[in-house]
Design a protein around this motif. Structure first.
Motif, short mmCIF file in Angstrom:
data_model
loop_
_atom_site.label_atom_id
_atom_site.label_comp_id
_atom_site.label_asym_id
_atom_site.label_seq_id
_atom_site.Cartn_x
_atom_site.Cartn_y
_atom_site.Cartn_z
N ALA B 602 0.84 -1.21 0.00
CA ALA B 602 0.00 0.00 0.00
C ALA B 602 0.87 1.25 0.00
O ALA B 602 0.60 2.21 -0.74
N ILE B 603 1.95 1.21 0.82
CA ILE B 603 2.85 2.39 0.87
C ILE B 603 3.51 2.60 -0.49
O ILE B 603 3.57 3.72 -1.01
N VAL B 604 3.98 1.49 -1.09
CA VAL B 604 4.60 1.59 -2.42
C VAL B 604 3.59 2.14 -3.43
O VAL B 604 3.90 3.02 -4.24
N GLY B 605 2.36 1.65 -3.33
CA GLY B 605 1.31 2.09 -4.26
C GLY B 605 1.06 3.58 -4.12
O GLY B 605 1.00 4.31 -5.12
N ILE B 606 0.95 4.04 -2.86
CA ILE B 606 0.69 5.48 -2.63
C ILE B 606 1.87 6.31 -3.16
O ILE B 606 1.69 7.33 -3.83
N GLY B 607 3.09 5.80 -2.87
CA GLY B 607 4.30 6.51 -3.32
C GLY B 607 4.31 6.64 -4.84
O GLY B 607 4.55 7.72 -5.38
N LEU B 608 4.02 5.51 -5.51
CA LEU B 608 4.03 5.53 -6.98
C LEU B 608 2.97 6.50 -7.51
O LEU B 608 3.22 7.27 -8.44
N TYR B 609 1.80 6.46 -6.87
CA TYR B 609 0.71 7.32 -7.32
C TYR B 609 1.10 8.79 -7.20
O TYR B 609 0.93 9.58 -8.14
N LEU B 610 1.69 9.13 -6.02
CA LEU B 610 2.08 10.54 -5.81
C LEU B 610 3.15 10.96 -6.81
O LEU B 610 3.08 12.04 -7.40
N ALA B 611 4.13 10.06 -6.99
CA ALA B 611 5.23 10.38 -7.91
C ALA B 611 4.70 10.59 -9.32
O ALA B 611 5.05 11.57 -9.98
N ILE B 612 3.82 9.69 -9.75
CA ILE B 612 3.30 9.79 -11.12
C ILE B 612 2.46 11.06 -11.29
O ILE B 612 2.63 11.80 -12.26
N SER B 613 1.60 11.35 -10.27
CA SER B 613 0.77 12.56 -10.45
C SER B 613 1.62 13.81 -10.45
O SER B 613 1.37 14.74 -11.22
N ASN B 614 2.67 13.85 -9.59
CA ASN B 614 3.53 15.04 -9.58
C ASN B 614 4.29 15.18 -10.90
O ASN B 614 4.45 16.29 -11.42
N LEU B 615 4.73 14.01 -11.43
CA LEU B 615 5.45 14.05 -12.71
C LEU B 615 4.54 14.55 -13.83
O LEU B 615 4.98 15.28 -14.72
N ARG B 616 3.25 14.15 -13.74
CA ARG B 616 2.32 14.58 -14.78
C ARG B 616 2.14 16.10 -14.76
O ARG B 616 2.11 16.75 -15.80
N VAL B 617 2.06 16.65 -13.51
CA VAL B 617 1.92 18.10 -13.37
C VAL B 617 3.16 18.78 -13.95
O VAL B 617 3.08 19.76 -14.72
N LEU B 618 4.32 18.20 -13.57
CA LEU B 618 5.60 18.77 -14.05
C LEU B 618 5.66 18.73 -15.57
O LEU B 618 6.04 19.70 -16.23
N TRP B 619 5.28 17.59 -16.12
CA TRP B 619 5.30 17.38 -17.56
C TRP B 619 4.37 18.39 -18.26
O TRP B 619 4.76 19.02 -19.25
N ALA B 620 3.20 18.59 -17.68
CA ALA B 620 2.23 19.52 -18.27
C ALA B 620 2.76 20.94 -18.23
O ALA B 620 2.66 21.68 -19.22
N SER B 621 3.38 21.32 -17.09
CA SER B 621 3.87 22.70 -17.00
C SER B 621 5.07 22.88 -17.92
O SER B 621 5.25 23.95 -18.52
N ALA B 622 5.92 21.83 -18.08
CA ALA B 622 7.06 21.91 -19.00
C ALA B 622 6.59 22.11 -20.43
O ALA B 622 7.14 22.90 -21.19
N ARG B 623 5.55 21.37 -20.79
CA ARG B 623 5.01 21.48 -22.15
C ARG B 623 4.46 22.88 -22.40
O ARG B 623 4.63 23.46 -23.47
N ALA B 624 3.79 23.42 -21.33
CA ALA B 624 3.22 24.77 -21.47
C ALA B 624 4.32 25.81 -21.64
O ALA B 624 4.19 26.76 -22.40
N THR B 625 5.44 25.61 -20.91
CA THR B 625 6.55 26.57 -20.99
C THR B 625 7.21 26.53 -22.38
O THR B 625 7.60 27.56 -22.92
N ARG B 626 7.28 25.27 -22.93
CA ARG B 626 7.96 25.12 -24.23
C ARG B 626 7.14 25.71 -25.38
O ARG B 626 7.64 26.02 -26.42
N LYS B 627 5.82 25.80 -25.13
CA LYS B 627 4.92 26.24 -26.20
C LYS B 627 5.27 27.67 -26.63
O LYS B 627 5.38 28.55 -25.77
N PRO B 628 5.48 27.93 -27.93
CA PRO B 628 5.78 29.31 -28.35
C PRO B 628 4.60 30.24 -28.13
O PRO B 628 3.45 29.84 -28.33
N LYS B 629 4.91 31.47 -27.67
CA LYS B 629 3.83 32.42 -27.39
C LYS B 629 3.40 33.11 -28.68
O LYS B 629 4.17 33.35 -29.56
#
Lengths: 155, 629
Positions: B602-629
């Protein structure tokens, strides 16, 4: 039957369920092979191969066990197909088969030789079987006995 | 002025005439031996006894000397003693022919033409049969009315009625809260529910009641609004039916409600038929709360929507079949027999001065086999709800009469409106005070010298804001109240009729014929299965031991359950329940065995879930930053 009615689409959870039930069927196949090998119906070479590959767990009443396991194997196989084709009888027979597997698992637990993997898989399948989406897909949702109008308290 | 209905009555009728006009029709089940009769003839055949605290029973007034007046005499009794009458159980009756004629195991109701139809046990499940067996066994140790008493009571009753058949009710009129409650009380010499109709108990004497509730619809005219029928120990709205609900309430000649009387028990039902009555198991009541929590969790987990009504029913109850067929004798207007009336107003002395039991006291700790007390009192001598507060008994204490309703709504509206105006003023005052504090604080916020005052002001503002929020919330609620009241007034003016059954929580309905399809084999099985199960348990315990015995017991139980399900054509549903129960047991075993591994997973599962969701947020914000204005 109206041919224009498109067949009901199988929800992903039902496919997962059918796959898990298929795994359970494979486990049953192995068990049946062991019991059948114990009865001596295979040639010595095949029997040796089966019994050396799979652990020898058959005890007394091996013929009865072999017949039971084979019958259960056939039922498991038919149920897997029925689940994939979303037949209501498959859900019913699936619950009965899972009940037998659970009883067997508990019996083994009491005897001191539990098959935890098999138990875990069976519990997981029972849980999935009883999810609302699954029961709805198989048309086994209980009829709502609550009156259609809200029931007020006395007054 | 509207035309008075056929069911209405002039308001100036005397109580006796009012009672006469609406007296109910009682329809009994074939095989019933006891009908409402008069108490003076009963009391004449009784002796008065007292049971002392030490268990010694003493006869105070022997049979032949007891009258209603003597019954009402005040006697000094030490606390804890119980006064009671003996009718059939009087020692003088011991030599009666009925006692000698008793045939073993044969119900007298059967001899009188009662046909139970499908066996009672075949209609209920395994647990109920087990509980039923428990009750039967408990009768061996509990106090119970002896079998001979039923036969003697029947003979005595027949003798009394043969000399002069009389069917009597005791009536009174209660005026309370705008309602006029016509209260009819019926006295039966004996209740042979257990010995005659396979029910829960037998006892000497039985008091039951029916009420017709009227209101003054317009000056000088009374209209019936409700019929209230007593039924075992139930209370509240379930006991009453609205006068215009003709699907539920049968009425003879516009003014006489029909009650179907349960065989032996004399409970009243609105429709003829056979009922499954659930007798709550009091000592299991404390398990009800956890059991309901488990049920709710189960429903949430599996989305099982089966049940608001189930929540209203007791979870641990023993079902009994009650026969209220109405195919026997009937009493009342336009029936084979008519009523004789006795008024209980002014209340006679026996009514309020005799607190004892009206029949044999058998020291049954559960109470069911002890005779009841009179209409005014319970067995324990406490005031009887149905007598002292008939409106509350029927759940009508919170219901205004239709004539009063508009005025009640107006009064309620005025109260809400007054509070609304008061709230407007309070809110304005609070708001002004708050703004004043805010302005003051803002003026001195930058001055170090005033910092303590600023902090105190902030605390005061927080308290004011909280008060203001509460007032505003109440104001919003009041607005909703006003709208609801206005809608209700409009609906009443438009003549919209409420659902006549909105007040009913548990509707007693006769068993459907299709639910009663059982073969003879099924009935034999239901009658013998509990006995066979117990014999099987004994055999397994004798022949095996340890784990084998456990397995054999479980296997036998499952086989019995499945055989029972097969008879009920319910194999799939019951097999599913068994499988789910086994899955729950297995889950618990797996959790206990692998709690450490499962916790880690359960701890591993929660850890993985948190890591993946944070990475997704990071990934989304990185994509937004890369986008030309």
């Amino acid at each position: 039957m109206n041919k224009n009615v498109p067949p009901a689409r199988r929800p992903a959870i039902v496919t997962v369920l059918a796959v898990l039930f298929g795994i359970e069927t494979l486990a049953m196949l192995m068990l049946s092979l062991i019991y059948l090998a114990e009865t001596g119906i295979f040639s010595q070479r095949v029997a040796d191969m089966v019994l050396s590959e799979l652990s020898d767990v058959a005890g007394p009443f091996v013929v009865i066990r072999a017949i039971g396991a084979t019958a259960l194997l056939i039922a498991c196989f038919a149920t897997t197909i029925g689940l994939l084709r979303m037949r209501r009888w498959a859900w019913n027979s699936g619950m009965v088969i899972l009940g037998i597997h659970l009883a067997e698992g508990l019996g083994e637990f009491v005897q001191g030789s539990p098959g935890f993997g098999f138990m875990f898989l069976t519990v997981l399948i029972v849980f999935l079987f009883n999810q609302y989406a699954v029961r709805k897909a198989f048309g086994v949702v209980k009829e709502n006995r609550v009156p259609t109008k809200p029931v007020k308290r006395a007054g | 002025m509207s035309q008075p209905s056929q069911s209405s009555a002039p308001a100036d009728l005397s109580d006796a005439d009012l009672l006469r006009r609406y007296e109910p029709v009682l329809r009994f089940t074939r095989g019933e031996a006891y009908f409402p009769s008069d108490i003076d003839r009963y009391v004449e055949h009784c002796s008065l006894w007292v049971s002392h605290v030490n268990g010694y029973d003493e006869c105070l007034i022997p049979r032949g000397q007891l009258t209603l007046d003597r019954l009402a005499e005040q006697r000094w009794l030490e606390p804890g003693t119980v006064e009671y009458l003996r009718f059939a159980a009087d020692p003088d009756n011991a030599a009666m022919p009925a006692r000698r004629k008793l045939t073993s195991g044969s119900s007298t109701a059967l001899k009188r033409g009662f046909n139970p139809g499908i066996s009672r046990l075949a209609r209920v499940g395994y647990l109920s049969r087990l509980a039923d067996a428990g009750i039967s066994l408990s009768m061996l140790v509990r106090g119970r009315v002896p079998a001979a008493t039923a036969a003697i009571a029947e003979q005595l009753t027949n003798d009394i009625q043969a000399s002069q058949p009389r069917y009597r009710y005791y009536g009174r009129v209660v005026r309370e809260g705008g309602w006029i409650c016509l209260n009819y009380w019926f006295f039966y010499f004996y209740d042979d529910w257990r010995s005659g109709f396979d029910g829960v108990n037998d006892h000497e004497a039985d008091w039951e009641n029916v009420s017709v509730v009227l209101y003054e619809a317009e000056a000088g005219r009374l209209e019936p609004a409700w019929a209230v029928f007593s039924c075992h120990d139930f209370t509240g709205g379930d006991l009453r039916r609205r006068w215009d609900d003709r699907e539920q309430l049968e009425i003879v000649a516009d003014t006489h409600p029909v009650a179907y009387v349960g065989g032996g028990s004399h409970a009243h039902y609105f429709r003829p038929g056979e009922y499954l009555i659930e007798s709550e198991v009091a000592w299991l009541k404390r398990l009800e709360r956890p059991a309901r929590i488990v049920r709710r969790a189960w429903r949430k987990l599996f989305g099982d929507e089966d049940a608001v009504i189930e929540d209203n029913r007791p979870l641990f109850a023993i079902p009994f079949v009650e026969y209220a067929r109405g195919d026997g004798l009937s009493i009342g207007a336009q029936q084979q027999h008519t009523w004789e009336q006795s008024l209980l107003d002014p209340a006679p002395a026996w009514l309020h001065d005799f607190h004892g039991m009206w029949g044999m006291f058998v020291r049954d700790p559960v109470g069911g086999e002890n005779a009841p007390a009179g209409p005014m009192y319970n067995r324990d001598g406490q005031p009887r709800f149905a007598w002292h507060s008939p409106l509350e008994y029927a759940g009508l204490d919170a219901v205004p009469t239709p004539a009063q309703t508009p005025a009640m709504l107006d009064a309620r509206r005025a109260t809400v409106l007054a509070r609304r105006q008061e709230l407007d003023r309070l809110i304005a005052d609070k708001l002004s005070e708050l703004q004043m504090l805010g302005a003051g604080n803002a003026a001195v916020a930058g001055l170090t010298f005033f910092q303590p005052d600023v902090q105190a002001g902030e605390r005061q503002m927080e308290a004011l804001q909280s008060d203001l929020r509460q007032l505003q919330r109440e104001q919003i609620d009041n607005g909703e109240w006003l709208r609801a009241i206005d809608d209700r007034v409009k609906a009443l003016q438009a003549g919209v009729v409420d659902d006549p059954r909105a007040h009913i929580r548990v509707m007693q309905s006769p068993l459907q014929p299709e639910a009663l399809r059982f073969g003879t084999l099924a009935q034999i099985w239901s009658a013998t299965s509990i006995g066979l199960l117990l014999i099987g348990v004994a055999a397994i315990l004798m022949l095996t031991a340890g784990k084998t015995a456990l397995g054999a017991l479980a296997l036998m139980l499952v086989i019995f359950l499945l055989v029972d399900s097969a008879f009920r054509r319910n194999v799939t549903s019951d097999a599913t329940k068994i499988s789910i129960t086994l899955a729950v047991i297995t889950s618990v075993l797996l959790i206990i065995t692998f709690w450490w591994q499962l916790s880690v997973a359960a701890i591993v599962g929660i850890g993985l879930y948190l890591a993946i969701s944070n990475l997704r947020v990071l990934w989304a914000s990185a994509r937004a930053t890369r986008k030309p204005k």
